[in-house]
Design a protein around this motif. Structure first.
Motif, short mmCIF file in Angstrom:
data_model
loop_
_atom_site.label_atom_id
_atom_site.label_comp_id
_atom_site.label_asym_id
_atom_site.label_seq_id
_atom_site.Cartn_x
_atom_site.Cartn_y
_atom_site.Cartn_z
N HIS A 69 0.63 -1.54 -0.07
CA HIS A 69 -0.01 0.10 -0.23
C HIS A 69 0.67 1.11 0.09
N ALA A 70 0.39 1.92 -0.72
CA ALA A 70 1.01 4.17 -0.58
C ALA A 70 1.47 3.87 0.92
N THR A 71 1.67 4.95 0.61
CA THR A 71 2.02 6.40 1.30
C THR A 71 1.78 5.80 2.83
N PRO A 72 3.66 5.30 3.13
CA PRO A 72 3.63 5.14 4.49
C PRO A 72 3.74 6.07 5.72
N ARG A 73 3.36 6.16 6.82
CA ARG A 73 3.58 7.42 7.68
C ARG A 73 4.56 7.01 9.16
N THR A 74 4.94 8.26 9.04
CA THR A 74 5.66 8.70 10.21
C THR A 74 4.34 9.56 11.52
N THR A 117 3.62 10.99 14.76
CA THR A 117 3.64 12.22 15.39
C THR A 117 2.98 12.52 16.82
N SER A 118 4.00 13.12 17.64
CA SER A 118 2.96 13.83 18.76
C SER A 118 1.18 14.52 17.67
N GLY A 119 2.05 15.08 16.94
CA GLY A 119 0.61 15.71 16.33
C GLY A 119 -0.42 14.76 15.56
N ASP A 120 0.04 14.08 15.14
CA ASP A 120 -1.03 12.73 15.53
C ASP A 120 -1.71 12.30 16.94
N THR A 178 7.76 5.15 11.71
CA THR A 178 7.19 4.58 10.87
C THR A 178 6.58 3.67 10.10
N GLN A 181 9.70 0.58 10.94
CA GLN A 181 11.18 1.65 11.22
C GLN A 181 11.98 0.40 10.32
N LEU A 189 -7.28 12.37 8.66
CA LEU A 189 -5.68 11.85 9.12
C LEU A 189 -5.53 11.01 9.39
N HIS A 219 -5.84 9.38 6.18
CA HIS A 219 -5.82 9.33 4.75
C HIS A 219 -6.98 7.32 4.55
#
Lengths: 348, 348, 348
Positions: free
Chosen positions: A21-26, A28-31, A103, A133, A223, A225
């Protein structure tokens, strides 16, 4: 060939096929902050570095369902853009804690296909796996979705995978470090109740209700995706099945889990999801309540720090559901929208 | 015994009792970003590491009211889940700057109780204190709330604490490092005006207005873990006092403070809150305006870098309030929803 | 003199004047998370540290349009608080990647002024520049806005700057490190298509549509510190030009860019914006769609890793626009709200 896609249709899938699948995600504390703000999560383990490290985590873990939704979201563009409904989940296990800075990437294997008698739709079974990761598996689960047939044909017989009814206690606790019970601050976590305080068949009304707005569920779902149009496109959904946008079922799971804090404060980690049913769709404007049944309890081999509660949480719309209906026949009357069957870890 | 709670009722409190609150929080830059997005805060000190370090902070501080709401939110489950109204605040002091990465916990001491003549409700006075990961006190304040009586009885006489009308200038500035006035960039901060430019009795119309949506105030309030049902549950509030959800009064404080940037750009830090009155409830759909009165000015002993302005900021709904009404009789007509009386620090 | 401001009017500007804008910003991963949640951005380069570093970035870059909006937002209080409309953009170049932790500040030079024949308004042309904490220029662009005249008079002739119709290919790629094409994971990025796969005049329907809520566009716009009242104040806008709040045009740009992921997955970086037209206002409740035209292609001197596509993305409201109308006469019928003309980089 068109460079944009309307997503895969039933006949585009083949058993044995693996999709990266596309778009791996890191993450964050924002998430994490957004997840708190959109769901109301209050479990101390996901909110305080001091609390999390004090009990044995190397780093404060992100909420398990946030991780689940992030991975789920990666799969949507390939698996369920043309889904009519998420029919179920099984064998979902959390294997490694995920913290801000990690990630994630995901892949799915098609493990079953069954055309429906109308021939307009079919069920697609996939096993999705996420890795961090370090290439360590962090989460896997099976889900099956009803997918529209496009113009094409599918050859071959129906293949329906046999799935475990529940994750065995022997498979729990992998993603949980050894918990230092002396470091567990029961005032900080919000409740004195631990493993031995819960009994099988106990029912817990989570009391609170929360009304959902369109902007909230769309923001949460974006958020993750998860771009399934049923959640975003009011114009097209006006002529759709329900005449309006549907709240992503995972958002309902998160709301129910957040509400369940009031009664399950020390159930700090979802170790496995045995199953989940989106009994009815939820729409903006409705108010979500939840209650839980302690379905079972399990001690984990070799661990005297934590035990597992098998919890069956139901979310209802517009009804507090104090009478805890469990019969399927009563579900509609009771406004049930979700049944989530999972194992949560709790200090002994 | 039920593991979930409907919160404490008036008779559940006892003077002298100290309650340690649940869910400590590690504040993050994600919380800061959300706070900016939900309130519109533009004070340079909270937005730029370069600016904050350039004037003397070790690390960019989070907005004072964000810190206040995070602490306030921790206290709600124990103190005000059954509150009908927040009646007031006093003696609120900020003692240490809070930055992303800090972890806060809170406790409250019950310092007063007074049953109302109807015997259906009573006033509960608490002094709440927050500490960081170094056990340093970062914030304390008194608030009093009108709480419903449950089924029980309270014995004992009324105890009403005597509270200071305002925080003395000698108690200001604790949370503010020595400010390097040469490092203060008045173009970056948005205004040339400093301590000497403001005069007592000066009135400042903050010009701008901002309309509040349900999704916004609920998202903000959930971020703070303030789970009082009046803010979230449209279903139950339909038959409640106002027939609808009420915006958390703290969100109004934040909107007013953010609007006050237009006129108070260099008032970079709230050092103390003398008092606050939620004059009338605010509902989604209304537009909030604010104006401020410079009530007093104080030089701080031993400091030639900063002074303090005592500011009385009023928020109004649906009226810009250019005529600055201050008589209580005019408040309703003027649409006043909040009066916040605080000391802000500003470079000399 | 009043310490709050209603913003500058047409006669307050002078050609040659440079304005340093307030409120520098340290961008954080929280801003990135919010941007994703509010727009749906899925480009791998902005979502995964592993992906970004694997292809050659030192740190995962924040979305180019997030950077643009943050800078744009800084300029609003000085330039366009009294703007009636953003008329256009030109010569916008991204010069250095921006990542979480970077601090941006901005200034604008007035480069043109033209009073309109009605004498009620005029066009103000500014070149805005942003710098990071190392004083390196990260972004500059020209925009022109229609600004109300206040009570005053402007002396002097009209000065209209001559602006490049497009950024030359020789000026592209400055903000892009050398891309390691072997490190580019086309499964992770979501598409196999690279520079050679796109042809001039190719049209791409981005398929998906997303409905905009008031809370969403206000939250996004507040995040950018863009405080123009037309976006926030439902009360005043009720008697304004459109009778309601207008969605910030930059939010439409971001939605269109996010939608364009479905077809332009490997167009990982906006290197320059040639121009932008907000053809019609967008309001909450409408559903945004987008399609793109590959207007041109350019190889960059000395670079065999990346090429540039000149893309003309159009956003429409409530119409998917599969027939790709390009005639101005058809725009209104087709519901066009935005035309964005930009150069995107893509692996060769």
């Amino acid at each position: 060939m068109s460079k944009s896609t309307e997503g895969n249709y039933f006949e585009d899938f083949a058993v044995g096929q693996t999709i990266r699948h596309a778009t791996p995600r890191t993450l964050t504390s924002g998430d994490g902050a957004l997840y708190t703000a959109l769901t109301g999560n209050r479990f101390a383990i996901n909110q305080s570095e001091i609390f999390a490290r004090g009990v044995g985590y190397k780093q404060m873990p992100l909420d398990d369902l946030l991780v689940f939704h992030m991975v789920f979201g990666m799969t949507v563009a390939d698996i369920s853009l043309n889904a009519i409904a998420n029919l179920g989940y099984a064998e979902c296990r959390f294997l490694v804690p995920v913290a801000a800075g990690d990630t994630l990437r995901a892949e799915s294997e098609v493990i079953g296909l069954k055309e429906h008698s109308t021939r307009q739709t079919g069920t697609v079974y996939v096993r999705s796996r996420a890795f961090n990761q370090h290439d360590a598996p962090v989460l896997h689960y099976v889900r099956w979705v009803m997918v529209r047939r496009g113009g094409g044909e599918r050859r071959g017989p129906a293949i329906v995978p046999s799935l475990a009814e529940l994750v065995a206690p022997a498979d729990l606790g992998y993603s949980c470090p050894r918990i230092d019970r002396k470091g567990w601050d029961f005032a900080a976590s919000g409740s004195p109740y631990r493993f031995d305080d819960y009994r099988i068949d106990e029912k817990i009304d989570h009391v609170d209700g929360v009304t959902v707005e369109e902007a909230e569920h769309m923001t949460a779902t974006r958020l993750y995706h998860n771009m399934a149009r049923v959640h975003y496109n009011a114009l097209e959904e006006k002529s759709g099945r329900f005449g309006r946008r549907i709240v992503y079922g995972g958002h309902v799971m998160s709301l129910a889990r957040a509400l369940s804090f009031n009664g399950l404060q020390n159930c700090f980690h979802i170790s496995a999801i045995n199953g989940g049913r989106h009994v009815a769709p939820l729409f903006a404007g409705h108010t979500v309540y939840a209650w839980s049944l302690i379905k079972d309890k399990a001690r984990l081999s070799g661990r005297d720090d934590i035990g597992a509660l098998r919890i069956l949480t139901r979310a209802m719309k517009d009804q507090r559901g104090g009478d805890f209906p469990t019969e399927a026949a009563e579900e509609e009357k009771a406004g049930v929208v979700l049944e989530l069957d999972y194992w949560a870890l709790i200090p002994i």
